[in-house]
Design an enzyme around this catalytic site. Structure first.
Site, PDB file in Angstrom:
ATOM      1  N   ASN A   1      10.396   3.384  -3.220  1.00 18.84           N
ATOM      2  CA  ASN A   1       9.095   2.741  -3.271  1.00 18.84           C
ATOM      3  C   ASN A   1       8.986   1.850  -4.512  1.00 18.84           C
ATOM      4  O   ASN A   1       7.908   1.431  -4.900  1.00 18.84           O
ATOM      5  CB  ASN A   1       8.009   3.813  -3.264  1.00 18.84           C
ATOM      6  CG  ASN A   1       6.675   3.238  -2.860  1.00 18.84           C
ATOM      7  OD1 ASN A   1       6.595   2.117  -2.350  1.00 18.84           O
ATOM      8  ND2 ASN A   1       5.614   3.975  -3.118  1.00 18.84           N
TER       9      ASN A   1
ATOM     10  N   GLY B   1      -9.634   0.189  10.543  1.00 17.96           N
ATOM     11  CA  GLY B   1     -10.151   1.498  10.134  1.00 17.96           C
ATOM     12  C   GLY B   1     -10.989   1.488   8.883  1.00 17.96           C
ATOM     13  O   GLY B   1     -12.153   1.848   8.900  1.00 17.96           O
TER      14      GLY B   1
ATOM     15  N   ARG C   1       2.122  -1.156 -11.781  1.00 15.41           N
ATOM     16  CA  ARG C   1       1.527  -0.296 -10.768  1.00 15.41           C
ATOM     17  C   ARG C   1       2.346   0.976 -10.527  1.00 15.41           C
ATOM     18  O   ARG C   1       3.559   0.917 -10.369  1.00 15.41           O
ATOM     19  CB  ARG C   1       1.370  -1.062  -9.453  1.00 15.41           C
ATOM     20  CG  ARG C   1       0.389  -0.415  -8.541  1.00 15.41           C
ATOM     21  CD  ARG C   1       0.297  -1.108  -7.208  1.00 15.41           C
ATOM     22  NE  ARG C   1       0.143  -0.091  -6.196  1.00 15.41           N
ATOM     23  CZ  ARG C   1      -1.006   0.529  -5.938  1.00 15.41           C
ATOM     24  NH1 ARG C   1      -2.094   0.194  -6.600  1.00 15.41           N
ATOM     25  NH2 ARG C   1      -1.075   1.459  -5.016  1.00 15.41           N
TER      26      ARG C   1
ATOM     27  N   CYS D   1       1.993  -1.786   9.355  1.00 14.12           N
ATOM     28  CA  CYS D   1       1.731  -2.816   8.351  1.00 14.12           C
ATOM     29  C   CYS D   1       2.898  -3.772   8.194  1.00 14.12           C
ATOM     30  O   CYS D   1       3.318  -4.046   7.081  1.00 14.12           O
ATOM     31  CB  CYS D   1       1.489  -2.186   7.002  1.00 14.12           C
ATOM     32  SG  CYS D   1       0.015  -1.227   6.966  1.00 14.12           S
TER      33      CYS D   1
ATOM     34  N   HIS E   1      -5.024  -9.654   2.992  1.00 10.86           N
ATOM     35  CA  HIS E   1      -4.504  -9.461   1.634  1.00 10.86           C
ATOM     36  C   HIS E   1      -5.056 -10.477   0.645  1.00 10.86           C
ATOM     37  O   HIS E   1      -4.697 -10.456  -0.522  1.00 10.86           O
ATOM     38  CB  HIS E   1      -2.978  -9.498   1.652  1.00 10.86           C
ATOM     39  CG  HIS E   1      -2.418  -8.450   2.560  1.00 10.86           C
ATOM     40  ND1 HIS E   1      -2.224  -8.683   3.906  1.00 10.86           N
ATOM     41  CD2 HIS E   1      -2.075  -7.172   2.341  1.00 10.86           C
ATOM     42  CE1 HIS E   1      -1.765  -7.575   4.467  1.00 10.86           C
ATOM     43  NE2 HIS E   1      -1.665  -6.644   3.539  1.00 10.86           N
TER      44      HIS E   1
HETATM   45  N1  GLN Z   1      -6.502   3.023   8.831  1.00  9.51           N
HETATM   46  C1  GLN Z   1      -5.965   2.584   7.581  1.00  9.51           C
HETATM   47  C2  GLN Z   1      -6.918   1.589   6.932  1.00  9.51           C
HETATM   48  O1  GLN Z   1      -7.558   0.881   7.658  1.00  9.51           O
HETATM   49  C3  GLN Z   1      -4.630   1.929   7.754  1.00  9.51           C
HETATM   50  C4  GLN Z   1      -4.107   1.375   6.473  1.00  9.51           C
HETATM   51  C5  GLN Z   1      -2.658   0.999   6.523  1.00  9.51           C
HETATM   52  O2  GLN Z   1      -2.054   0.977   7.558  1.00  9.51           O
HETATM   53  N2  GLN Z   1      -2.083   0.733   5.403  1.00  9.51           N
HETATM   54  O3  GLN Z   1      -6.991   1.494   5.728  1.00  9.51           O
HETATM   55 ZN    ZN Z   2      -1.794  -1.947   7.729  1.00 12.57          ZN
END
Ligand code: GLN
Ligand code: ZN
Length: 757
Positions: free
Chosen positions: A114, A433, A516, A644, A695
């Protein structure tokens, strides 16, 4: 002579001192002198920790203000043209973070960790030249403190292999120029001392390399290892085996090879070659990727197995990779359960482990303290094996007797029932979400955790947020609503905190990029969902609307990939337990009337193995566990997933095999280009290609989104498409989100009206 070796050490500081001073400097509240001062203090402290732990090979040049690959670009003079007029720290941080005039260089994940590095940009115009004194200065800095270090450098082949060619040429065309600069540097290094050890990190060698790249290894290391007789060259690889490269490296004049025996077991196959070549072997046996206390007996066994082939005097005991990938120290963990804490070792504790293991292995004289530490290690390890905290027999039995691993109904049948049930036509609008995490929401959570407010107050704040969030979504006319996730700090931590088998630390930060850091949960025991985790909140949100409320869960593979995972079970088995917990949650949600449920797999792709030979196995268990996690869904429960990223070309069949009814993906920045693969393979399930990039704070116009939707319609039929943003909205601010979503719905309506005509 201790005969032990640390590949590299974390630099952010045990209290994240580097992070703090950097961020102050960036905010113009500090000058660069402060940063330099903190850096020198940190280096000194880190060298001393290693010296006190009796480490023989301690690194210099493993420190970095931001990233070692970036340092290497500076070292080699590979500076993109747009930064030409800058110098020193201004140049350095502009390359990392951009400035008013120029965008930052790209950043990407360092292999399967990561940690993110700054991707070098190479073109015909790149003029390679020795351009920095950092390497030499850091060596001298340590020497002044009485510590003779080995010098860490990123290997020439890895450096170029990870860079991108701006003019679409083969990056390796530049290999000779890079080698020339390194030769010049090595000459300078040779003047530093009677003898200097130089470590070249070549983790690229653990990937499946084509013959062209492999053919570079011999000439490069023939050249670098013969610059000066007083330089001993070490080549280290990690995270997997590097047998193809080892075969070549044993025939070059390098002094030693560092191999990872934790994550690259196949390295054992190369031992014979190493023996015959008489090279020194730095045997990476202390895990630099995980946080569990080593079992000394196992380590000695491992080393004995190695020294059955390679002569013991040619072995040095090492870490499997840099300790950069584990947190700094256990010393500040005051709240962690004592028993669990006794099973852990972070970077600083690993130094002592390394030192003790090497002493035992080489039969060096141990003092009384050391003897008792070794005894304690054995005790703690056997106690961990039988601890009641780890084993949940009931869950183990339930999983053993599982009969259903996937949904009973086939997609073709499900989708008919679902379309009937939910009554949606086409271009259905929804979100991923989360909605903005406001300062109030964060404050509320913090106060509740600190016991400053009651549960009632805490919950009523969250309900207020949900009320507003639902009302807003209704107002602008979204089709499928969400509750907004105000109760969640993080999509993995939230679930981890509710599941048995997870522990959380106060200070176990690991550098992710620049300043970070992330603090992954620890999965130490059998995972069990004692109670429903999300049902009450989603039910509450549903009670506020007659529209469809989509439930929101994090998938098993993502929870696994973003945690430190127990090492006494295969990862696939741990994932199975998590999947089983999610499966129960899905069932509870549908029984509570929530019939549309999204199971996010943001980190599905991240978990891919480095070697092609291991991919099938990963895909099999990752897909199986995702399917298990939604296997309880009835025919009229619609399962969504979200990912993502957008590059699906190489994994499209695997994505299809996950068998979600709807998938939302991150394609806003690539138009419809990456969507074509779905058409090519005749993908049947429904897709929500993000139509705007979340973003950035920029609000896309209605017209822009109309165009975007039209371009999607060129590839896929309207019935197969959903319309949503790229990803969750939690990092955005309300005004942007409101405007953007309003525009999104307007855009869909314009398209739909056109359809009716
Ligand atoms: N459900 C999550 C959100 O909306 C999904 C975030 C993600 O996939 N990184 O924040
Ligand atoms: Zn995402």
């Amino acid at each position: 002579m201790q005969k032990n070796y640390v590949i590299g050490f974390p630099r952010i500081g045990e209290k994240r001192e580097l992070k703090k001073v950097l961020e102050k400097y960036w905010a113009k509240q500090s000058d660069f002198g402060d940063v330099e001062y903190v850096a020198s203090q940190l280096k000194k402290r880190h060298w001393n920790y290693q010296k006190e732990a009796k480490i023989e090979f301690i690194s210099s040049n493993d420190f970095s203000y931001y990233d070692n690959m970036l340092d290497t670009s500076i070292l080699l003079g590979a500076i993109p043209k747009r930064f030409e007029n800058l110098k020193d720290e201004e140049l350095y941080f502009a390359m990392a973070r951009g400035n008013e005039n120029s965008v930052a260089m790209e950043m990407t994940k360092w292999f399967n960790t990561n940690y993110h590095y700054i991707v070098p940009e190479i073109s015909k115009e790149t003029t390679f030249k020795l351009n920095s004194k950092k390497v030499i200065e850091e060596y001298k800095e340590a020497l002044e403190l009485g510590i003779k270090t080995k010098i860490n450098l990123i290997g020439a082949i890895t450096y170029l292999g990870l860079s991108k060619s701006v003019d679409n040429n083969d990056v390796f065309l530049h290999i000779n120029k890079v080698v020339e600069v390194y030769k010049e540097l090595l000459l300078e290094i040779s003047k530093l001392d009677e003898e200097v050890v130089v470590q070249f990190d070549e983790p690229l060698f653990v990937k499946d390399l084509d013959s062209k790249v492999l053919s570079l290894i011999k000439p490069v290391y023939d050249a670098l290892a013969s610059v000066s007789t007083n330089i001993k060259v070490v080549v280290t690889t990690y995270f997997e085996h590097s047998n193809d490269a080892t075969k070549i490296l044993v025939n070059t004049p390098i002094w030693a090879l560092g191999l990872d025996f934790i994550h690259g077991v196949k390295n054992f196959e190369a031992l014979e070659l190493i023996k015959n070549s008489n090279k020194i072997l730095i045997a990476g046996v202390i895990d630099g990727r995980n946080i569990w206390k080593s079992n000394f007996q196992d380590k000695i066994q491992l080393l004995n197995k190695i020294s059955k082939v390679v002569d013991k005097e040619n072995v040095i005991v090492g870490t499997s990779c840099s300790l950069l990938h584990v947190p700094f120290t256990l010393s500040y963990e005051e709240k962690l359960d004592k028993e669990i804490k006794s099973w852990l070792a972070f970077a600083n504790e690993k130094l002592k482990e390394l030192s003790l293991v090497s002493k035992q292995f080489f039969d060096f004289k141990l003092n009384l303290d050391e003897v008792s530490s070794i005894r304690k290690n054995a005790e703690e390890n056997s106690q961990r094996k039988i601890s009641s905290k780890i084993h949940n027999i009931k869950i183990q039995e339930e999983i053993k007797s599982l009969k259903l691993f996937e949904r009973v109904d086939k997609f073709q049948d499900r989708i008919k029932v679902q379309r009937e049930f939910f009554k949606y036509d086409f271009l259905t609008t929804t979100t991923i979400g989360s909605f903005p995490q406001t300062p109030q929401i964060r404050e509320n959570r913090k106060n509740f955790k600190a016991n400053l407010i009651s549960e009632e107050v805490y919950e009523s704040e969250i309900k207020k947020y949900i009320d507003d969030c639902v009302a807003f979504q209704e107002e602008i006319g979204l089709d499928v609503l969400v509750h907004g996730e105000p109760e969640r700090n993080d999509m993995v931590e939230y679930f981890g905190e509710m599941l048995d088998g997870f522990a959380f630390t106060q200070n176990a930060w690991v550098q992710s990029y620049g300043s970070r850091c992330v603090k992954p949960p620890l999965i130490y025991g059998d995972v069990n969902r004692a109670n429903p985790m999300t049902v009450e909140w989603i039910k509450y949100a549903q009670s506020k609307t007659s529209k469809v409320m989509k439930g929101m869960l994090t998938g098993p593979v993502t929870i696994l990939n973003w945690s430190f995972v127990r090492d006494d079970l295969p990862r696939s088995a741990v994932t199975r337990q998590i999947a089983y917990a999610i499966c129960k949650e899905v069932d509870d949600l549908q029984n509570a009337g929530i019939k549309m449920i999204q199971v996010d797999e943001a980190a599905f792709k991240e978990g891919y193995p480095l070697r092609v030979e291991n991919i099938k196995e990963y895909e099999n268990w990752a897909v199986d566990n995702f399917k298990l996690s939604v296997s309880s869904a009835k025919v009229d429960t619609q399962i969504h997933t979200h990912m993502c990223y957008s590059e699906f070309n190489d994994i499209i069949k695997t994505i299809e095999a996950m068998d979600a009814d709807v998938i939302s993906i991150e394609t806003a920045r690539s138009g419809n280009r990456l969507l074509r693969i779905f058409k090519e393979v005749a993908y049947k399930q429904e897709i929500g290609p993000g139509i705007y990039d979340i973003h950035s704070p920029r609000v896309p116009s209605v017209e822009e989104m109309v165009e975007q939707i039209k371009s999607l319609l060129e590839v896929l039929p309207k019935e197969q498409l959903w319309i949503n943003p790229d990803c969750g909205l939690k990092t955005r601010k309300w005004p942007e989100v409101k405007q953007s979503l309003e525009n999104m719905v307007k855009a869909v309506n314009i398209i739909k009206k056109g359809e009716i005509k």
